[in-house]
Design an enzyme around this catalytic site. Structure first.
Site, PDB file in Angstrom:
ATOM      1  N   ASP A 191      22.563  50.747 -61.180  1.00 62.61           N
ATOM      2  CA  ASP A 191      21.888  51.947 -61.674  1.00 62.61           C
ATOM      3  C   ASP A 191      22.108  52.089 -63.171  1.00 62.61           C
ATOM      4  O   ASP A 191      23.243  52.240 -63.630  1.00 62.61           O
ATOM      5  CB  ASP A 191      22.435  53.190 -60.957  1.00 62.61           C
ATOM      6  CG  ASP A 191      21.835  54.476 -61.477  1.00 62.61           C
ATOM      7  OD1 ASP A 191      20.734  54.834 -61.033  1.00 62.61           O
ATOM      8  OD2 ASP A 191      22.462  55.129 -62.349  1.00 62.61           O
ATOM      9  N   TYR A 249      21.558  55.125 -71.374  1.00 62.57           N
ATOM     10  CA  TYR A 249      22.807  54.380 -71.348  1.00 62.57           C
ATOM     11  C   TYR A 249      22.831  53.234 -72.362  1.00 62.57           C
ATOM     12  O   TYR A 249      23.896  52.693 -72.655  1.00 62.57           O
ATOM     13  CB  TYR A 249      23.065  53.792 -69.953  1.00 62.57           C
ATOM     14  CG  TYR A 249      23.060  54.774 -68.812  1.00 62.57           C
ATOM     15  CD1 TYR A 249      23.032  56.161 -69.020  1.00 62.57           C
ATOM     16  CD2 TYR A 249      23.068  54.323 -67.486  1.00 62.57           C
ATOM     17  CE1 TYR A 249      23.021  57.045 -67.960  1.00 62.57           C
ATOM     18  CE2 TYR A 249      23.061  55.202 -66.427  1.00 62.57           C
ATOM     19  CZ  TYR A 249      23.028  56.566 -66.669  1.00 62.57           C
ATOM     20  OH  TYR A 249      23.003  57.434 -65.601  1.00 62.57           O
ATOM     21  N   LYS A 299      15.965  54.936 -65.643  1.00 64.63           N
ATOM     22  CA  LYS A 299      15.506  56.322 -65.781  1.00 64.63           C
ATOM     23  C   LYS A 299      14.978  56.579 -67.189  1.00 64.63           C
ATOM     24  O   LYS A 299      15.459  55.958 -68.148  1.00 64.63           O
ATOM     25  CB  LYS A 299      16.652  57.307 -65.505  1.00 64.63           C
ATOM     26  CG  LYS A 299      17.528  56.968 -64.327  1.00 64.63           C
ATOM     27  CD  LYS A 299      18.694  57.933 -64.200  1.00 64.63           C
ATOM     28  CE  LYS A 299      19.773  57.380 -63.308  1.00 64.63           C
ATOM     29  NZ  LYS A 299      20.538  56.281 -63.912  1.00 64.63           N
ATOM     30  N   HIS A 313      14.608  61.107 -65.674  1.00 66.17           N
ATOM     31  CA  HIS A 313      16.056  61.285 -65.767  1.00 66.17           C
ATOM     32  C   HIS A 313      16.489  62.748 -65.669  1.00 66.17           C
ATOM     33  O   HIS A 313      17.489  63.075 -65.027  1.00 66.17           O
ATOM     34  CB  HIS A 313      16.558  60.680 -67.079  1.00 66.17           C
ATOM     35  CG  HIS A 313      18.022  60.377 -67.085  1.00 66.17           C
ATOM     36  ND1 HIS A 313      18.609  59.504 -67.954  1.00 66.17           N
ATOM     37  CD2 HIS A 313      19.044  60.824 -66.302  1.00 66.17           C
ATOM     38  CE1 HIS A 313      19.901  59.426 -67.724  1.00 66.17           C
ATOM     39  NE2 HIS A 313      20.187  60.234 -66.725  1.00 66.17           N
TER      40      HIS A 313
END
Length: 280
Positions: free
Chosen positions: A50, A55, A80, A117
């Protein structure tokens, strides 16, 4: 959920794409450490990773899968998007770029699950609509095998009926652990056949010395983290623990050789600190 194993999956009500019940999260894992962490997870046996645009390690996730030698089709990848471009075309391109970073620019490149997200997007309702429509386009193009949302409350999901051609979303990824059970949202998603992905299932490590949790760990000869992962799995959630430490990565995966009994599950249920756990 009895009979759980490392190969167990769940399939959202309106999707044909099975999701492994245990995944590996890479939130806050720096890019320079992400490849090693993902490869350790894949070597351990995880078959779901994930990530997210936020990120900044999507490219490293893709590289780790390729370097692992495991077939792409055997690894379930989620990403996301929480940003809106200046135009709908820009918003779509932001999403398409994620697919390229993870899976390359081949015509058959794809991610298994693409999520909106957050609901707090520029433009609020209009922004949520625009990002969702970009994901629907990816879905119809075969670049996202399933699509969903993250951090969505009931009214955000209900709002989607006004513009979504795919409803309900296949997944809602939210913070879930004994201290954050979000029972109203969970019950709503279960009624609608929306799979629940649990992020921060270890409560960000803040509860490892909880008296109740440690006592339960002693009872089953398991660590507090293992109890939390197993708890989420037995609740029927897709659980996404994260760690950079190879030992803990393996530890979080080693949860299929015990089952928490009903009375002990109820003890963990009572730890809920959600402000409005019964919101419907």
């Amino acid at each position: 959920m009895s009979g759980l194993s490392s190969t167990s999956t769940t399939t959202p009500g309106n999707s044909k794409i099975p999701i492994p019940v245990l995944g590996f999260g890479v939130y806050q894992i720096p890019a320079d450490k992400c490849i090693a962490a993902c490869k350790a997870a894949l070597e351990t046996g995880y078959r779901q990773i994930d990530t997210a645009q936020l990120y900044r390690n999507e490219e490293q996730v893709g590289a780790a899968i390729r370097q692992s030698g495991i077939k792409r089709s055997d690894v379930f990848v989620t990403t996301k998007q929480g940003l809106r471009g200046d135009t709908p075309g820009d918003t779509y391109r932001l999403a398409a770029d994620s697919v390229k970073r993870i899976a390359g620019d081949r015509a058959d490149a794809y991610v298994d699950l693409f999520l909106v997200h957050i609901p707090w997007i520029r433009g609020e309702a209009e922004g949520r609509k625009e990002v969702w429509q970009a994901l629907e386009r990816l879905f119809h193009e075969g670049k996202a095998r399933s699509i969903g949302v993250s951090n969505y409350s009931i009214h955000h999901i209900e709002e989607m009926k006004e513009y979504a051609t795919i409803w309900p979303p296949h997944v809602n990824q939210i913070e879930l652990h004994p201290w954050s059970q979000q029972r109203g949202v969970v019950a709503f998603c279960e009624r609608q056949g929306i799979a629940l992905q649990a992020y921060s299932p270890l409560a960000e490590g803040t509860k490892m010395n909880d008296i109740v949790l440690r006592r339960i760990g002693d009872k089953y000869a398991k660590t507090p983290a293992q109890v939390l992962v197993r708890y989420g799995l037995q609740k029927g959630w897709v659980v996404l623990p994260k760690s950079e430490n190879p030992h803990r990565i393996g530890e979080n995966y080693n949860v299929f050789d015990f089952e928490i009994d009903e009375q002990t599950m109820e003890e963990l249920d009572k730890l809920d600190k959600t402000e409005t756990p019964d919101e419907v």
